[in-house]
Scaffold this motif. Structure first.
Motif, PDB file in Angstrom:
ATOM      1  N   GLU A 201      19.799  -2.952  18.222  1.00  0.00           N
ATOM      2  CA  GLU A 201      19.800  -1.482  18.250  1.00  0.00           C
ATOM      3  C   GLU A 201      18.895  -0.909  17.168  1.00  0.00           C
ATOM      4  OE1 GLU A 201      21.108   0.926  20.367  1.00  0.00           O
ATOM      5  OE2 GLU A 201      21.174  -0.957  21.503  1.00  0.00           O
ATOM      6  N   VAL A 202      18.967  -1.526  15.975  1.00  0.00           N
ATOM      7  CA  VAL A 202      18.212  -0.985  14.841  1.00  0.00           C
ATOM      8  C   VAL A 202      16.701  -1.009  15.094  1.00  0.00           C
ATOM      9  CG1 VAL A 202      18.038  -3.192  13.600  1.00  0.00           C
ATOM     10  CG2 VAL A 202      17.975  -1.048  12.327  1.00  0.00           C
ATOM     11  N   ASN A 203      16.253  -1.920  15.958  1.00  0.00           N
ATOM     12  CA  ASN A 203      14.819  -1.984  16.251  1.00  0.00           C
ATOM     13  C   ASN A 203      14.441  -1.257  17.551  1.00  0.00           C
ATOM     14  OD1 ASN A 203      14.208  -3.456  13.942  1.00  0.00           O
ATOM     15  ND2 ASN A 203      14.808  -5.387  14.933  1.00  0.00           N
ATOM     16  N   LYS A 204      15.440  -0.800  18.271  1.00  0.00           N
ATOM     17  CA  LYS A 204      15.157  -0.088  19.518  1.00  0.00           C
ATOM     18  C   LYS A 204      15.066   1.411  19.293  1.00  0.00           C
ATOM     19  CE  LYS A 204      18.226  -2.600  22.287  1.00  0.00           C
ATOM     20  NZ  LYS A 204      19.010  -2.760  23.496  1.00  0.00           N
ATOM     21  N   LYS A 205      15.811   1.874  18.276  1.00  0.00           N
ATOM     22  CA  LYS A 205      15.890   3.327  18.059  1.00  0.00           C
ATOM     23  C   LYS A 205      15.511   3.689  16.633  1.00  0.00           C
ATOM     24  CE  LYS A 205      19.715   4.171  21.182  1.00  0.00           C
ATOM     25  NZ  LYS A 205      21.099   3.775  21.047  1.00  0.00           N
ATOM     26  N   GLY A 206      15.115   4.924  16.458  1.00  0.00           N
ATOM     27  CA  GLY A 206      14.884   5.432  15.108  1.00  0.00           C
ATOM     28  C   GLY A 206      13.488   5.128  14.584  1.00  0.00           C
ATOM     29  N   LYS A 207      13.253   5.633  13.391  1.00  0.00           N
ATOM     30  CA  LYS A 207      11.913   5.535  12.814  1.00  0.00           C
ATOM     31  C   LYS A 207      11.909   4.694  11.556  1.00  0.00           C
ATOM     32  CE  LYS A 207      10.658   9.897  14.876  1.00  0.00           C
ATOM     33  NZ  LYS A 207       9.833   9.311  15.953  1.00  0.00           N
ATOM     34  N   GLN A 208      10.795   4.038  11.340  1.00  0.00           N
ATOM     35  CA  GLN A 208      10.634   3.229  10.142  1.00  0.00           C
ATOM     36  C   GLN A 208      10.615   4.165   8.929  1.00  0.00           C
ATOM     37  OE1 GLN A 208       7.475   2.104   8.172  1.00  0.00           O
ATOM     38  NE2 GLN A 208       9.031   0.978   7.047  1.00  0.00           N
ATOM     39  N   GLU A 209      11.309   3.733   7.854  1.00  0.00           N
ATOM     40  CA  GLU A 209      11.574   4.652   6.735  1.00  0.00           C
ATOM     41  C   GLU A 209      10.331   5.309   6.139  1.00  0.00           C
ATOM     42  OE1 GLU A 209      13.909   2.626   3.784  1.00  0.00           O
ATOM     43  OE2 GLU A 209      15.551   2.353   5.211  1.00  0.00           O
ATOM     44  N   VAL A 210       9.365   4.490   5.750  1.00  0.00           N
ATOM     45  CA  VAL A 210       8.232   5.046   4.994  1.00  0.00           C
ATOM     46  C   VAL A 210       7.224   5.741   5.898  1.00  0.00           C
ATOM     47  CG1 VAL A 210       6.297   4.492   3.488  1.00  0.00           C
ATOM     48  CG2 VAL A 210       8.487   3.342   3.174  1.00  0.00           C
ATOM     49  N   THR A 211       6.882   5.114   7.021  1.00  0.00           N
ATOM     50  CA  THR A 211       5.804   5.647   7.854  1.00  0.00           C
ATOM     51  C   THR A 211       6.282   6.652   8.889  1.00  0.00           C
ATOM     52  OG1 THR A 211       6.055   3.855   9.434  1.00  0.00           O
ATOM     53  CG2 THR A 211       4.464   3.524   7.637  1.00  0.00           C
TER      54      THR A 211
ATOM     55  N   GLU B 225       0.821  -1.214   0.000  1.00  0.00           N
ATOM     56  CA  GLU B 225       0.000   0.000   0.000  1.00  0.00           C
ATOM     57  C   GLU B 225       0.858   1.267   0.000  1.00  0.00           C
ATOM     58  OE1 GLU B 225      -0.567  -3.004   1.441  1.00  0.00           O
ATOM     59  OE2 GLU B 225      -1.605  -2.490   3.289  1.00  0.00           O
ATOM     60  N   THR B 226       2.001   1.206   0.714  1.00  0.00           N
ATOM     61  CA  THR B 226       2.797   2.427   0.825  1.00  0.00           C
ATOM     62  C   THR B 226       3.434   2.811  -0.507  1.00  0.00           C
ATOM     63  OG1 THR B 226       4.746   1.197   1.550  1.00  0.00           O
ATOM     64  CG2 THR B 226       3.317   2.066   3.272  1.00  0.00           C
ATOM     65  N   GLY B 227       3.450   1.898  -1.446  1.00  0.00           N
ATOM     66  CA  GLY B 227       3.953   2.223  -2.775  1.00  0.00           C
ATOM     67  C   GLY B 227       2.950   3.025  -3.582  1.00  0.00           C
ATOM     68  N   PHE B 228       1.762   3.200  -3.049  1.00  0.00           N
ATOM     69  CA  PHE B 228       0.701   3.872  -3.817  1.00  0.00           C
ATOM     70  C   PHE B 228       0.098   5.025  -3.034  1.00  0.00           C
ATOM     71  CE2 PHE B 228       1.274  -0.223  -5.589  1.00  0.00           C
ATOM     72  CZ  PHE B 228       1.202   0.024  -6.955  1.00  0.00           C
ATOM     73  N   TYR B 229       0.922   5.569  -2.153  1.00  0.00           N
ATOM     74  CA  TYR B 229       0.422   6.628  -1.301  1.00  0.00           C
ATOM     75  C   TYR B 229       0.569   7.980  -1.977  1.00  0.00           C
ATOM     76  CZ  TYR B 229       0.198   9.975   2.423  1.00  0.00           C
ATOM     77  OH  TYR B 229      -0.117  11.050   3.174  1.00  0.00           O
ATOM     78  N   GLY B 230      -0.556   8.576  -2.335  1.00  0.00           N
ATOM     79  CA  GLY B 230      -0.567   9.913  -2.915  1.00  0.00           C
ATOM     80  C   GLY B 230       0.405  10.027  -4.076  1.00  0.00           C
ATOM     81  N   SER B 231       1.051  11.161  -4.164  1.00  0.00           N
ATOM     82  CA  SER B 231       1.980  11.351  -5.276  1.00  0.00           C
ATOM     83  C   SER B 231       3.404  11.043  -4.824  1.00  0.00           C
ATOM     84  CB  SER B 231       1.894  12.791  -5.771  1.00  0.00           C
ATOM     85  OG  SER B 231       2.167  13.636  -4.676  1.00  0.00           O
ATOM     86  N   ARG B 232       3.548  10.630  -3.551  1.00  0.00           N
ATOM     87  CA  ARG B 232       4.911  10.474  -3.030  1.00  0.00           C
ATOM     88  C   ARG B 232       5.631   9.244  -3.562  1.00  0.00           C
ATOM     89  NH1 ARG B 232       7.282  10.279   1.669  1.00  0.00           N
ATOM     90  NH2 ARG B 232       5.801   8.820   2.571  1.00  0.00           N
ATOM     91  N   LYS B 233       4.847   8.208  -3.907  1.00  0.00           N
ATOM     92  CA  LYS B 233       5.432   6.972  -4.452  1.00  0.00           C
ATOM     93  C   LYS B 233       6.708   6.603  -3.687  1.00  0.00           C
ATOM     94  CE  LYS B 233       2.460   6.166  -7.742  1.00  0.00           C
ATOM     95  NZ  LYS B 233       1.399   6.696  -6.914  1.00  0.00           N
ATOM     96  N   ALA B 234       6.499   6.258  -2.420  1.00  0.00           N
ATOM     97  CA  ALA B 234       7.640   5.992  -1.544  1.00  0.00           C
ATOM     98  C   ALA B 234       8.441   4.771  -1.973  1.00  0.00           C
ATOM     99  CB  ALA B 234       7.146   5.817  -0.116  1.00  0.00           C
ATOM    100  N   LEU B 235       7.831   3.904  -2.756  1.00  0.00           N
ATOM    101  CA  LEU B 235       8.501   2.669  -3.159  1.00  0.00           C
ATOM    102  C   LEU B 235       8.491   2.538  -4.673  1.00  0.00           C
ATOM    103  CD1 LEU B 235       6.759  -0.020  -0.955  1.00  0.00           C
ATOM    104  CD2 LEU B 235       9.005   0.990  -0.587  1.00  0.00           C
ATOM    105  N   ASP B 236       9.594   2.065  -5.202  1.00  0.00           N
ATOM    106  CA  ASP B 236       9.619   1.768  -6.633  1.00  0.00           C
ATOM    107  C   ASP B 236       9.515   0.243  -6.752  1.00  0.00           C
ATOM    108  OD1 ASP B 236       9.949   1.605  -9.293  1.00  0.00           O
ATOM    109  OD2 ASP B 236      12.063   2.171  -9.316  1.00  0.00           O
ATOM    110  N   ILE B 237       8.281  -0.248  -6.654  1.00  0.00           N
ATOM    111  CA  ILE B 237       8.066  -1.692  -6.568  1.00  0.00           C
ATOM    112  C   ILE B 237       8.581  -2.416  -7.817  1.00  0.00           C
ATOM    113  CG2 ILE B 237       6.261  -3.481  -6.456  1.00  0.00           C
ATOM    114  CD1 ILE B 237       4.708  -1.549  -4.644  1.00  0.00           C
TER     115      ILE B 237
END
Ligand code: PAP
Length: 326
Positions: A273-283, A115-127
């Motif tokens: 560490e990667v799952n304890k800190k920071g934000k998920q890229e797309v959301t 779904e995130t590949g089809f969000y608005g005009s942002r096209k967060a993913l190049d599926i």
């Protein structure tokens, strides 16, 4: 809602979409960024997700080799994404390798939502540029999947479901943390019972995939979170066989199944560490929000016996005759 959550922030909607959703039944949404939830093809969506789902229905072309991890939210998606990724890539990236991608990337970044590949005009993913087999995930109900995913292509879908009481409790915590949503458990419970949870009703979502797994077992594999917790190696083998990458005798002998179980375990992933800190890229959601307790039966700490009975009654009635028990 986190102020840094770019995905869910109010965006410019196309006029066509605004006109279209104005024709749909709606209920109050979750926050100022999702003022309403809309009823579309039998399920409830916040507006930003609905726009993505409709665009995905119109544009996504499934390929025979595609693999999808599907679920209604909070049923084990993150875990299953990690397992599917580790299984499909194990020849190139053995589960014990020190630079395994799961050690440095969140499973949601390795296996993004379609779904995130089809969000608005942002096209967060190049599926289209994903290597084959493309590994993606979705929360979209089966009946609302893009046409080729429902039939026509030979793509495979692994679905995971869970005791709805644990899913409700998990969603309540998740929305409080990830979206800073102030809602009492009693409110969340009432909405869940009315089918108003994310991508709800829960039971219709689960039943849709359950029926498909019976009618098209070569296309849809149905898993339960509780079985995965009780017998992870058995379920990992089932997924591997279903995806056409069963473990060889040599791999069995070498303990490859247990290595993947270990790599993808709650303890291992939540401790990175990667799952304890920071934000998920797309959301933009805190990655730690996808790991809480990872247990079966935590609902007992949050729901009264009466609440539990009511959900059990609804589910019993909805699942009646289907052969499905959660
Ligand atoms: P999503 O729908 O937002 O992607 P999803 O991953 O389906 O969320 O669900 C999160 C639940 O899975 C959390 O459950 P809890 O709230 O009851 O604790 C989370 O802790 C759990 N979870 C995440 N990773 C794992 C894992 N590796 N093993 C077992 N459970 C996990």
């Amino acid at each position: 809602m986190s102020s840094s959550s770019n995905f869910f922030k109010s965006q410019q909607r196309s006029q066509d979409f605004k006109e279209f959703i104005s024709t749909l039944p709606r209920e109050k949404g979750f926050s100022k960024h999702s003022l309403y939830r809309y009823h579309y093809q039998g399920f409830w969506y916040v507006d930003v997700l609905l726009e993505a789902v409709i665009s995905c229905q119109e544009h996504f072309q499934a390929e025979d080799s595609d693999v999808f991890v599907a679920s209604t939210p909070k049923c084990g998606t993150t875990w299953l994404k990690a397992i599917a990724f580790a299984l499909l890539n194990r020849r190139r990236q053995p589960p014990t390798s020190r630079d395994h991608p799961l050690l440095s990337s969140n499973p949601h970044d390795l296996v993004p939502f379609l779904e995130t590949g089809f969000y608005g005009s942002r096209k967060a993913l190049d599926i289209a540029s994903f290597p084959s087999p493309r590994l993606l995930s979705t929360h979209v109900p089966h009946s609302s999947l893009p046409k080729l995913m429902r039939s026509g292509s030979k793509c495979k879908i692994v679905y995971v479901a869970r005791d709805p009481k644990d899913a409700l409790v998990s969603e309540w915590h998740f929305l409080a943390k990830a979206w800073v949503l102030e809602r009492t458990m009693a409110e969340a419970f009432e909405q869940f019972c009315e089918g108003l949870n994310m991508y709800g009703p829960f039971w219709d979502h689960v039943l849709g995939y359950w029926k498909q797994s019976l009618e098209n077992p070569e296309r849809v594999l149905f898993l339960k979170y509780e079985d995965m917790k009780a017998r992870p190696a058995v379920e990992v083998r089932r997924v591997a066989e279903f995806l056409g990458c069963a473990f060889s005798a040599e791999e069995e002998e070498a303990g490859e199944v247990d290595r993947i179980v270990e790599l993808c375990s709650f303890e291992a992933l939540s401790g990175l560490e990667v799952n304890k800190k920071g934000k998920q890229e797309v959301t933009g959601i805190d990655k730690s929000a996808f790991f809480r307790r990872g247990e079966v039966g935590d609902w007992k700490n949050h729901l009264s016996p009466e609440m539990a009975k009511k959900i059990d009654r609804i589910v019993e009635e909805k699942f009646s005759g289907s052969g499905l028990f959660l």
